[in-house]
Design an enzyme around this catalytic site. Structure first.
Site, mmCIF file in Angstrom:
data_model
loop_
_atom_site.group_PDB
_atom_site.id
_atom_site.type_symbol
_atom_site.label_atom_id
_atom_site.label_comp_id
_atom_site.label_asym_id
_atom_site.label_seq_id
_atom_site.Cartn_x
_atom_site.Cartn_y
_atom_site.Cartn_z
ATOM 1 N N GLU A 251 6.669 -0.296 -5.225
ATOM 2 C CA GLU A 251 5.501 -0.506 -6.100
ATOM 3 C C GLU A 251 4.286 -0.464 -5.195
ATOM 4 O O GLU A 251 4.009 -1.413 -4.461
ATOM 5 C CB GLU A 251 5.629 -1.836 -6.848
ATOM 6 C CG GLU A 251 4.680 -1.922 -8.040
ATOM 7 C CD GLU A 251 3.479 -2.797 -7.772
ATOM 8 O OE1 GLU A 251 2.490 -2.257 -7.226
ATOM 9 O OE2 GLU A 251 3.514 -3.986 -8.107
ATOM 10 N N CYS B 193 -2.476 -5.129 -7.877
ATOM 11 C CA CYS B 193 -2.210 -3.689 -7.852
ATOM 12 C C CYS B 193 -2.493 -3.057 -9.205
ATOM 13 O O CYS B 193 -3.088 -1.988 -9.295
ATOM 14 C CB CYS B 193 -0.759 -3.427 -7.441
ATOM 15 S SG CYS B 193 -0.376 -3.931 -5.751
ATOM 16 N N SER C 294 0.821 -1.203 0.000
ATOM 17 C CA SER C 294 0.000 0.000 0.000
ATOM 18 C C SER C 294 0.861 1.262 0.000
ATOM 19 O O SER C 294 2.017 1.263 0.439
ATOM 20 C CB SER C 294 -0.917 0.015 1.222
ATOM 21 O OG SER C 294 -0.156 0.231 2.403
ATOM 22 N N GLY D 236 4.209 2.243 2.138
ATOM 23 C CA GLY D 236 5.369 2.761 1.425
ATOM 24 C C GLY D 236 5.888 4.041 2.046
ATOM 25 O O GLY D 236 7.105 4.248 2.162
ATOM 26 N N ALA E 19 0.334 3.807 1.921
ATOM 27 C CA ALA E 19 0.561 4.178 3.324
ATOM 28 C C ALA E 19 1.774 3.449 3.891
ATOM 29 O O ALA E 19 2.620 4.055 4.571
ATOM 30 C CB ALA E 19 -0.689 3.876 4.144
#
Length: 469
Positions: A243, A277, A222, A226, A224
């Site tokens: 990613e 994703c 996610s 990251g 967040a």
């Protein structure tokens, strides 16, 4: 090659704390995963540090040969790995799912091993001679997700190992068994200490991200999470490949053939039951063909069986966990209450075991509806009308994420013109989410930074060094 039971037994801890992993299709236990500690992490990082100089000294050819043997090992245990993945993650054996994912692991290993990365002559004008080389970073931390746990782990570790780094893998606590088994199989062909795995909770992942002996973090997850990794890595100025989340848009131009594109649209959106994703998560269709696209997509979706992944007939499975199920259910219900039209699905069976949410298509929905504006990460696709291409492009670009996108048209040249206007790391034409180990892949905006795959992916796992003179 081991039997399934032998493979599972080989990764079952004989001491220390464990966590029971449950099958999201049935709720039955799959196996016991270790819950490693910070002390275990230190041992893993120490082993990676100790093994790295000798691994780097082998050179590209020897490391590539080892990766090719590792690919052979994956293929020897392919069916056992696929079965474990299906039980733990939920995805069916067939379709673009568990067997597909294990096959992709072998394919990515082989392509990474055989992709050339030669020193680049930057200047050679008779007075100045400069070459660009890439040296190993050292120890790489690979933090993976639960949706494609095996394949994304390979995306991270294959280029890292190829470039002379050693690796510490931290799988998602939702799907540790399949990654533990994959690493066990790979280590049949790799030297000791080169590839290490830690199966722990969030504090272990956080420590890996900030560990001073780790030179790079590769993370898929996610946005967040990251952001948290960026902050925790800052003190040691780590290299990062991130990613992160996406909410991919697809734009269907008015000249598209609804029947011809329907199956491609379906799999673009519903591969891995929407838990991808770079899946198609919001579909913009021109007024002229809106109803026809809705009809053709519904016809395709009705034919796709959903159920237990070990049933050879199924191509769609459950959501992997209750939290994700609840997100999808809440977003679809909010869309229904807002007046959107449910073309298919939206009616989960409360008595069915497992986290099965039916394939759901939602039409006549506003662009600012939460099902459109938020990443649902599940089997529910909103279909939004548009009148002009400018309007569709503006909608596609309006969000803070930009992982992938797609344009669908009978005129590839016209589609490419529209694609060039979209703010996304990859824009596909008449397909969506088709990644290739030879083609660079990465996100724009808050979908992350750094490239994976191909030559650019190898470079991202090295430290550039210019030799001048």
């Amino acid at each position: 090659m081991e039997t399934y039971d032998a493979l599972l037994a080989s990764i079952t801890p004989t001491s220390g704390p464990t966590r029971t992993v449950l099958d999201p299709a049935t709720g039955d236990p799959v196996g016991e995963a270790p819950v490693h500690t910070l002390e275990d992490l230190e041992l893993a990082v120490g082993a990676a540090q100790a093994a790295q100089p000798a691994w780097a000294a082998l050179g590209h050819d020897a490391r590539s040969a080892a990766l090719l043997k590792a690919a052979d090992a994956v293929e020897r245990s392919a069916e056992e790995l696929a079965r474990l993945l299906s039980r733990e993650q939920g995805k069916p054996l067939n379709g673009p799912n568990a067997r597909f994912e294990v096959g992709a692991c072998a394919a990515w290993l082989r392509t990474t091993a055989t992709t050339e990365l030669k020193p680049e002559t930057v200047v050679d004008d008779g007075e100045t001679y400069a070459e660009l080389h890439y040296k190993p970073i050292g120890v790489v931390g690979a933090i993976g997700p639960w949706n494609w746990p095996m394949m994304i782990t390979i995306w991270q570790i294959a280029p890292a190992l190829r470039m002379g780094n050693t690796v510490v893998v931290k799988p998602s606590k939702m799907t540790p068994l399949s990654v533990l088994a994959l690493v066990k199989v790979l280590n049949e062909e790799l030297p000791g200490g080169v590839l290490n795995i830690i199966s722990g909770d969030r504090e272990v992942g956080a420590r890996l991200a900030e560990h001073p002996a780790v030179g790079k973090i590769m993370f898929t997850g996610s946005t967040a999470a990251g952001r948290a990794i960026i902050k925790s890595s800052a003190d040691t100025v780590k290299r990062l490949t991130l990613e992160l989340g996406g909410n991919d848009a697809g734009i269907v131009l008015p000249d598209a053939d609804p029947k011809a594109i329907a199956e491609g649209l379906f799999w673009g959106a519903f591969i891995n039951t929407g838990q991808t994703c770079a899946a198609l998560k919001r579909l913009y269709v021109h007024d002229d063909i809106y109803d026809a696209v809705c009809d053709e997509l519904t016809n395709v979706a009705k034919t796709m069986p959903m159920g237990n992944g070990l049933d050879e007939n199924n191509v769609l499975g459950p959501l992997q966990n209750k939290a994700q199920y609840d997100i999808v259910a809440q977003l679809v219900e909010a869309a229904r209450v807002s007046g959107a039209r449910i073309l298919l699905g939206g009616d989960p069976d409360p008595d069915q075991p497992g986290y099965f949410y039916p394939t759901t298509l939602v039409a006549d929905i506003d662009n600012d509806n939460p099902l459109v504006a938020e990443e649902q990460f599940g089997p529910a696709l909103p279909i939004i009308r548009y009148s002009t291409v400018d309007e569709a492009v503006a909608h596609a670009n309006a969000l803070e994420v930009g992982l992938g996108a797609s344009v669908w048209s009978s005129d590839p040249a016209a589609a490419r013109e529209v694609a060039a206007r979209i703010q996304a790391g990859t824009v596909w034409i008449n397909k969506h989410g088709a990644v290739d180990p030879r083609v660079p892949f990465g996100g724009a905006k808050q979908s992350g930074y750094g490239l994976e795959f191909g030559v650019e992916g190898l470079k991202a796992l090295g430290v550039p060094q210019v030799i001048n003179g």
